[in-house]
Write a protein that holds these residues in place. Structure first.
Motif, mmCIF file in Angstrom:
data_model
loop_
_atom_site.group_PDB
_atom_site.id
_atom_site.type_symbol
_atom_site.label_atom_id
_atom_site.label_comp_id
_atom_site.label_asym_id
_atom_site.label_seq_id
_atom_site.Cartn_x
_atom_site.Cartn_y
_atom_site.Cartn_z
ATOM 1 N N ALA A 56 41.180 100.303 -44.476
ATOM 2 C CA ALA A 56 40.273 100.198 -43.333
ATOM 3 C C ALA A 56 39.997 101.574 -42.755
ATOM 4 N N ASP A 57 38.813 101.721 -42.152
ATOM 5 C CA ASP A 57 38.585 102.967 -41.417
ATOM 6 C C ASP A 57 38.248 102.742 -39.941
ATOM 7 N N ASP A 58 38.031 101.487 -39.559
ATOM 8 C CA ASP A 58 37.913 101.202 -38.124
ATOM 9 C C ASP A 58 38.479 99.802 -37.879
ATOM 10 N N LEU A 59 38.372 99.340 -36.639
ATOM 11 C CA LEU A 59 39.031 98.073 -36.313
ATOM 12 C C LEU A 59 38.403 96.878 -37.020
ATOM 13 N N ALA A 60 37.061 96.849 -37.093
ATOM 14 C CA ALA A 60 36.403 95.728 -37.772
ATOM 15 C C ALA A 60 36.823 95.710 -39.240
ATOM 16 N N VAL A 79 45.831 99.553 -42.953
ATOM 17 C CA VAL A 79 45.025 99.563 -41.727
ATOM 18 C C VAL A 79 45.369 100.764 -40.840
ATOM 19 N N ALA A 80 44.323 101.298 -40.220
ATOM 20 C CA ALA A 80 44.424 102.404 -39.259
ATOM 21 C C ALA A 80 43.014 102.661 -38.749
ATOM 22 N N VAL A 81 42.917 103.583 -37.794
ATOM 23 C CA VAL A 81 41.602 104.066 -37.383
ATOM 24 C C VAL A 81 41.441 105.468 -37.972
ATOM 25 N N HIS A 82 40.387 105.629 -38.751
ATOM 26 C CA HIS A 82 40.108 106.877 -39.473
ATOM 27 C C HIS A 82 39.976 108.044 -38.488
ATOM 28 N N PRO A 83 40.447 109.224 -38.863
ATOM 29 C CA PRO A 83 40.365 110.364 -37.932
ATOM 30 C C PRO A 83 38.965 110.617 -37.374
ATOM 31 N N ASP A 91 44.106 101.766 -25.690
ATOM 32 C CA ASP A 91 45.379 101.061 -25.827
ATOM 33 C C ASP A 91 45.188 99.692 -26.473
ATOM 34 N N ALA A 92 44.060 99.039 -26.156
ATOM 35 C CA ALA A 92 43.789 97.727 -26.762
ATOM 36 C C ALA A 92 43.566 97.891 -28.270
ATOM 37 N N ASP A 93 42.859 98.959 -28.665
ATOM 38 C CA ASP A 93 42.664 99.230 -30.096
ATOM 39 C C ASP A 93 44.022 99.420 -30.776
ATOM 40 N N LYS A 94 44.865 100.201 -30.124
ATOM 41 C CA LYS A 94 46.182 100.490 -30.717
ATOM 42 C C LYS A 94 46.992 99.209 -30.885
ATOM 43 N N ALA A 95 46.931 98.346 -29.867
ATOM 44 C CA ALA A 95 47.685 97.098 -29.958
ATOM 45 C C ALA A 95 47.196 96.266 -31.143
ATOM 46 N N GLU A 96 45.892 96.284 -31.373
ATOM 47 C CA GLU A 96 45.382 95.482 -32.484
ATOM 48 C C GLU A 96 45.739 96.100 -33.837
#
Ligand SMILES: [Zn+2]
Ligand SMILES: [Zn+2]
Length: 286
Positions: A56-60, A79-83, A91-96
């Motif tokens: 993954a590169d973003d939450l979706a 899964v992670a959020v791409h740099p 914080d909500a993104d991190k929790a997910e």
């Protein structure tokens, strides 16, 4: 990213021993549902690329990858959020991300790291997100999958400052022999994508020739980075067979032996076999 043009490369001769595509993006390749995923993974399996890790590169994309990994027993997720997507990382993104990272078929935290090539997220935001993902990998006890574009020194510095997780893999390794040496000494894995097949990539090819067999993985990073001589055409997991053959040739390795070693390393590192056996009961897996 540059749009991919033209037809898919031809399907190569099957590998004598299967390998894992250690980093791909099935959603960006165009897969939407389980039928699309099966078609792509069938095509890969037909040439001996028998399992894939979709990243993954973003939450979706993270939600999709985690779900796609439950559609087919040959698919695992990271899964992670791409740099480049960290300009806003709440914080909500991190929790997910953390919730998804704990899913059983999510086998790594990635891709995370630093990207100084694209100017989408300020370095400070990237650093903070990278540090957070390093800590997440430790908390969930899964490998850290690193994206490092033009950021070698800061990647190693931050890993040192934070303390490396037990398992670290550099996806699409892009350094030279000296950098490969530093990563190998730290016990990291180096995963090679299409660029290792490019004729103008002598330092990278030198690095791939040097890496000990049990610290080497192969990947497509599809739909990008299609191996030579199909550069610019759409990449897919089956094209890992081209890259594996090229790495074997430049190392002077037997193709079957290298493929077997890469599979064993991927199994051990991502614990793919135990994930598969954990979940074959009652899941809608093939
Ligand atoms: Zn990447
Ligand atoms: Zn990627």
């Amino acid at each position: 990213m540059t749009p991919r043009r033209g037809e898919r490369p031809p399907v190569p001769e099957p590998l004598p021993v299967p390998v894992v595509d250690a980093h791909t993006h099935l959603d960006a390749c165009g897969a939407k549902d389980s039928a699309d995923v099966s078609t792509m993974v069938d095509r890969a399996a037909s040439v001996g690329v028998d399992r894939v890790i979709t990243v993954a590169d973003d939450l979706a994309s993270a939600r999709w990858a985690a779900e796609a990994s439950t559609w087919d027993s040959r698919v695992f997720a990271a899964v992670a959020v791409h740099p480049t997507r960290t300009a806003s990382f709440t914080d909500a993104d991190k929790a997910e991300v953390e919730r998804l990272a704990r899913e059983p078929r999510v086998v790594a935290v990635g891709e995370t790291g630093l990207d100084y090539y694209w100017d989408y997220s300020p370095p400070e935001a990237q650093h903070e997100a990278f540090r957070w993902h390093i800590d997440l990998a430790k908390r969930v006890g899964k490998p850290l999958m690193i994206h490092d574009r033009d950021a070698h020194d800061d990647i190693l510095r931050i890993l040192t400052e934070e303390g490396s997780p037990e398992k670290v893999v550099f996806h699409c390794f892009s350094g030279d022999l000296g950098y490969a040496r530093q990563c190998v000494e730290r016990g990291y894995l180096l995963s090679f994508a299409g660029p290792v097949t490019f004729r103008n990539a002598a330092p990278l090819r030198e690095a791939a020739a040097f890496v000990p067999r049990d610290q080497l993985l192969v990947e497509t990073d599809a739909p990008f980075l299609t191996p030579h001589p199909f550069r610019g055409r759409p990449n897919e997991p089956y094209c890992a067979a081209y890259t594996l053959r090229e790495i074997a040739a430049l190392r002077g390795d037997d193709v079957a032996e290298l493929a077997g070693a890469v599979s064993t390393t991927a199994d051990r590192f991502f614990r793919l076999r135990s994930v598969t056996s954990d979940l074959t009961n009652g899941e809608k897996l093939r």
